[in-house]
Scaffold this active site. Structure first.
Site, PDB file in Angstrom:
ATOM      1  CG  HIS A 306      26.744 -52.033 143.877  1.00 28.97           C
ATOM      2  ND1 HIS A 306      27.441 -52.108 142.696  1.00 28.97           N
ATOM      3  CD2 HIS A 306      27.029 -50.835 144.420  1.00 28.97           C
ATOM      4  CE1 HIS A 306      28.120 -50.984 142.550  1.00 28.97           C
ATOM      5  NE2 HIS A 306      27.886 -50.194 143.568  1.00 28.97           N
ATOM      6  CG  ASP A 363      25.443 -45.584 149.968  1.00 27.69           C
ATOM      7  OD1 ASP A 363      26.283 -44.742 150.291  1.00 27.69           O
ATOM      8  OD2 ASP A 363      25.145 -45.845 148.797  1.00 27.69           O
TER       9      ASP A 363
END
Ligand code: ACO
Length: 429
Positions: A306, A363
């Site tokens: 991320h 996700d």
């Protein structure tokens, strides 16, 4: 916001620059006067060190793995709140009282229907169109159906547009799904809560009764909460940049949906599931880990890493719990979950992932949960868009209402040809 001063010396010239202090998190150097003082721009492709705006909505501490909506930790909101309460909080800055919540729920619920002509608009798409393509078009088309809420200078119209968008996006998303499978559209049912209504619009058929499973509804509601806002990510920045020119909010949200579609952003949950399918069994994991580490192989572990979190994404932990709840409720034994758990275990102990601080992001688990609920992979990013709509609107509204806001106009480092003379075609080699 308190200010102090720092200075920077470039080309032998020292310039004083204000340093602005946030409520929490890193301070920022206000470089707006840099170009006029030095003739130089800053260079920061990907905005890795640049704050593009001031905001009071969402705070992330990526190193500590903290996410706050209006100051409240995501874990507490996900445990105690519901999605519409979260919407209210993001839009208005405070948790609603009982009356405020009832009024907000009522307003959203009464705007769930869409103009009947929009249903015919859907018929123009191929059945195999990706639902995100349909969403980009349908949300953009709202501005053609709701002219009376596109004047952004009018606070009432802004409020109406915000309400319409939060209320109608699940209806449009469900229509995109129903259209893709050739089933009739199911109209909203206003005695249901927001998320139950959405599940019904997706999975009910006119010839049978449909009973919403409260466990699934609560799980999806929590997924919506987790995805509601995430400060200045790519799609939110897209919405702000589009809106900075004065474009109407429906068009801005359509732009945000387009940005969200990419596999490095909202499309990642779809990509995770495809990757888990490709891996297939836990025994094949080492091969894929090796590929992810190979500089010459473009393969990346989807659902890992991320831009901001250099620790466990706090949403991923809640998501993992939600996945288990859903699978238990449905009695689903998903081999992909076994692959996911083993992949997570191996990656978290691998030097490459540890050193680069690549942890599972939200996700990683959301795809498995949505698949168990019977959503096809092409709908995963659509569900993300349903949830993120409130974040986009809250951020758009904050920007419009900020008197200091300007049209977004980044500059560049030009590395192309300097000025040269036009060459007639007959003389080109
Ligand atoms: N698998 C393998 N290696 C990775 C991964 C990954 N998933 N993510 C990053 N790396 C490596 C990069 O190759 C790079 O290595 P290098 O320093 O040797 O060149 C290093 O880690 C840093 O990666 P960047 O791409 O520079 O990091 P950035 O912050 O730009 O990217 C991103 C973040 C796009 C999320 C990236 O980690 C990625 O592509 N992850 C997979 C896609 C994904 O899951 N996206 C969802 C994001 S969350 C969301 O939108 C809700």
């Amino acid at each position: 916001m308190t200010e102090s001063k720092g200075s920077i010396t470039v080309g032998g010239k020292t310039v004083d620059l204000p340093i602005k202090k946030g409520a929490v998190g890193p301070d920022v150097i206000d470089i707006r006067s840099l170009y006029s003082s030095t003739g130089m721009f800053t260079y920061d492709p990907g905005f890795t060190s640049t704050a593009s705006c001031e905001s009071k909505i969402t705070y992330i501490d990526g190193d500590a793995g903290i996410l706050l909506y209006r100051g409240y930790p995501i874990q507490q909101i996900a445990e105690h709140g519901d999605f519409l309460e979260t919407c209210y909080l993001l839009l208005y800055g405070e948790l609603p009282t009982g009356n405020q919540k009832a009024d907000f729920d009522y307003r959203i619920t009464r705007h769930t229907m869409i103009h009947e002509q929009m249903a015919r608009f859907f018929q123009a798409f191929r059945r195999d169109a990706h639902p995100m393509a349909v969403m980009v078009a349908a949300v953009g088309a709202l501005s053609a159906f709701y002219h009376d809420s596109t004047n952004i200078a009018d606070p009432t119209q802004r409020l109406v547009a915000s309400t319409r968008m939060i209320a109608k996006i699940p209806t449009l998303a469900a229509m995109a799904y129903k259209y893709s499978i050739g089933q009739p559209f199911i109209y909203p049912k206003n005695d249901l809560d927001y998320t139950s209504n959405f599940l019904r619009m997706c999975f009910a058929v006119p010839c049978e009764d449909y009973k919403v499973n409260p466990v699934l509804s609560r799980a999806l509601d929590r997924i919506f909460i987790l995805h509601a806002d995430h400060e200045q990510n790519a799609s939110t920045s897209t919405v702000r940049l589009s809106g900075s020119s004065g474009a109407n909010p429906f068009a801005c949200i359509a732009a945000g949906i387009a940005s969200l579609w990419g596999p490095a952003h909202g499309g990642a949950n779809e990509a995770v599931l495809k990757m888990l399918e490709e891996i297939g069994t836990p025994e094949r994991i080492p091969h894929f880990i090796a590929r992810a580490k190979d500089k010459d192989d473009p393969f990346r572990l989807m659902g890992f890493g991320h831009r901001v979190y250099k620790n466990y994404d706090p949403r991923a932990k809640i998501m993992q719990m939600t996945t288990r709840e859903v699978l238990n409720e449905l009695g689903v034994k998903d081999r992909l979950l076994d692959v996911a758990l083993e992949l997570e275990r191996i990656a978290l102990h691998d030097e490459y992932f540890i050193e680069k601080k690549l942890y599972p992001n939200i996700d990683f688990y959301s795809g498995i949960t949505l698949k168990a609920m019977n959503f096809p992979t092409t709908m995963f990013t659509v569900l993300f868009a349903v949830a993120r709509t409130v974040g986009w609107i809250a951020q758009w509204k904050e920007m419009i209402e900020d008197p200091g806001s300007k049209i977004g106009r980044p500059r560049q480092l030009y590395t192309g040809e300097p000025q040269r003379e036009y060459v007639p075609m007959s003389k080109r080699v």
